[in-house]
Design a protein around this motif. Structure first.
Motif, PDB file in Angstrom:
ATOM      1  N   SER A   1     -35.035  -5.307  57.302  1.00  0.00           N
ATOM      2  CA  SER A   1     -35.562  -6.375  58.145  1.00  0.00           C
ATOM      3  C   SER A   1     -36.970  -6.767  57.709  1.00  0.00           C
ATOM      4  O   SER A   1     -37.300  -7.954  57.617  1.00  0.00           O
ATOM      5  CB  SER A   1     -35.581  -5.922  59.607  1.00  0.00           C
ATOM      6  OG  SER A   1     -36.195  -6.875  60.419  1.00  0.00           O
TER       7      SER A   1
ATOM      8  N   ASN B   1     -36.902  -8.640  54.289  1.00  0.00           N
ATOM      9  CA  ASN B   1     -36.210  -9.930  54.271  1.00  0.00           C
ATOM     10  C   ASN B   1     -36.920 -11.013  55.084  1.00  0.00           C
ATOM     11  O   ASN B   1     -36.265 -11.808  55.759  1.00  0.00           O
ATOM     12  CB  ASN B   1     -34.772  -9.750  54.763  1.00  0.00           C
ATOM     13  CG  ASN B   1     -33.935  -8.982  53.772  1.00  0.00           C
ATOM     14  OD1 ASN B   1     -34.110  -9.134  52.573  1.00  0.00           O
ATOM     15  ND2 ASN B   1     -33.043  -8.156  54.259  1.00  0.00           N
ATOM     16  N   GLN B   2     -38.216 -11.063  54.978  1.00  0.00           N
ATOM     17  CA  GLN B   2     -38.992 -12.097  55.664  1.00  0.00           C
ATOM     18  C   GLN B   2     -38.979 -13.390  54.850  1.00  0.00           C
ATOM     19  O   GLN B   2     -38.859 -13.365  53.631  1.00  0.00           O
ATOM     20  CB  GLN B   2     -40.440 -11.625  55.860  1.00  0.00           C
ATOM     21  CG  GLN B   2     -40.567 -10.380  56.687  1.00  0.00           C
ATOM     22  CD  GLN B   2     -39.992 -10.555  58.067  1.00  0.00           C
ATOM     23  OE1 GLN B   2     -40.380 -11.474  58.798  1.00  0.00           O
ATOM     24  NE2 GLN B   2     -39.061  -9.703  58.440  1.00  0.00           N
ATOM     25  N   THR B   3     -39.127 -14.510  55.540  1.00  0.00           N
ATOM     26  CA  THR B   3     -39.202 -15.785  54.827  1.00  0.00           C
ATOM     27  C   THR B   3     -40.572 -15.948  54.171  1.00  0.00           C
ATOM     28  O   THR B   3     -40.686 -16.606  53.143  1.00  0.00           O
ATOM     29  CB  THR B   3     -38.925 -16.973  55.761  1.00  0.00           C
ATOM     30  OG1 THR B   3     -39.822 -16.921  56.873  1.00  0.00           O
ATOM     31  CG2 THR B   3     -37.487 -16.925  56.261  1.00  0.00           C
ATOM     32  N   TYR B   4     -41.598 -15.359  54.764  1.00  0.00           N
ATOM     33  CA  TYR B   4     -42.922 -15.369  54.154  1.00  0.00           C
ATOM     34  C   TYR B   4     -42.888 -14.373  52.996  1.00  0.00           C
ATOM     35  O   TYR B   4     -42.521 -13.213  53.163  1.00  0.00           O
ATOM     36  CB  TYR B   4     -43.990 -14.979  55.186  1.00  0.00           C
ATOM     37  CG  TYR B   4     -45.396 -15.126  54.683  1.00  0.00           C
ATOM     38  CD1 TYR B   4     -45.978 -16.380  54.561  1.00  0.00           C
ATOM     39  CD2 TYR B   4     -46.145 -14.017  54.326  1.00  0.00           C
ATOM     40  CE1 TYR B   4     -47.278 -16.528  54.099  1.00  0.00           C
ATOM     41  CE2 TYR B   4     -47.442 -14.145  53.864  1.00  0.00           C
ATOM     42  CZ  TYR B   4     -48.000 -15.412  53.752  1.00  0.00           C
ATOM     43  OH  TYR B   4     -49.287 -15.545  53.284  1.00  0.00           O
ATOM     44  N   GLU B   5     -43.241 -14.814  51.819  1.00  0.00           N
ATOM     45  CA  GLU B   5     -43.029 -13.996  50.624  1.00  0.00           C
ATOM     46  C   GLU B   5     -44.177 -13.065  50.242  1.00  0.00           C
ATOM     47  O   GLU B   5     -43.956 -12.079  49.543  1.00  0.00           O
ATOM     48  CB  GLU B   5     -42.698 -14.908  49.447  1.00  0.00           C
ATOM     49  CG  GLU B   5     -41.368 -15.608  49.625  1.00  0.00           C
ATOM     50  CD  GLU B   5     -41.013 -16.498  48.452  1.00  0.00           C
ATOM     51  OE1 GLU B   5     -41.747 -16.493  47.443  1.00  0.00           O
ATOM     52  OE2 GLU B   5     -39.995 -17.193  48.564  1.00  0.00           O
TER      53      GLU B   5
END
Length: 91
Positions: free
Chosen positions: A22, A25-29
């Motif tokens: 979790s 798998n963030q959208t912020y890289e």
């Protein structure tokens, strides 16, 4: 701006893998994930190491469990390891 995600772990073998996935798998890289095991007596640490094999950028460490049911040791260890501008603790 870099964000550090700290995951303290104690006897969370059933959930630690999902927690790590979790966080990763963030959208912020621009993140780093740091997991510190607190002397777990189950298979938590082995699960953490397996996740590190899949995700080499995952930072892993251990901390002694001096205060049962507390986060002091693993969070203190993680704070020494992080390089982010901001951090959060996933608990």
């Amino acid at each position: 701006m870099k964000i550090s995600i700290i995951i303290p772990c104690y006897n969370a073998e059933k959930w630690i893998g999902l927690s790590i996935e979790s966080a990763l798998n963030q959208t912020y890289e621009n993140i780093e994930v740091v997991v510190v095991d607190n002397d777990s007596t189950d298979g938590s640490y082995l699960e953490i190491l397996n996740k590190q094999k899949q995700h080499p950028s995952l930072k892993v460490s251990t901390a002694p469990n001096l205060y049962p049911y507390g986060w002091t040791e693993p969070v203190s260890e993680a704070l020494e390891m992080i390089s982010g501008d901001y951090f959060t603790i996933l608990g």
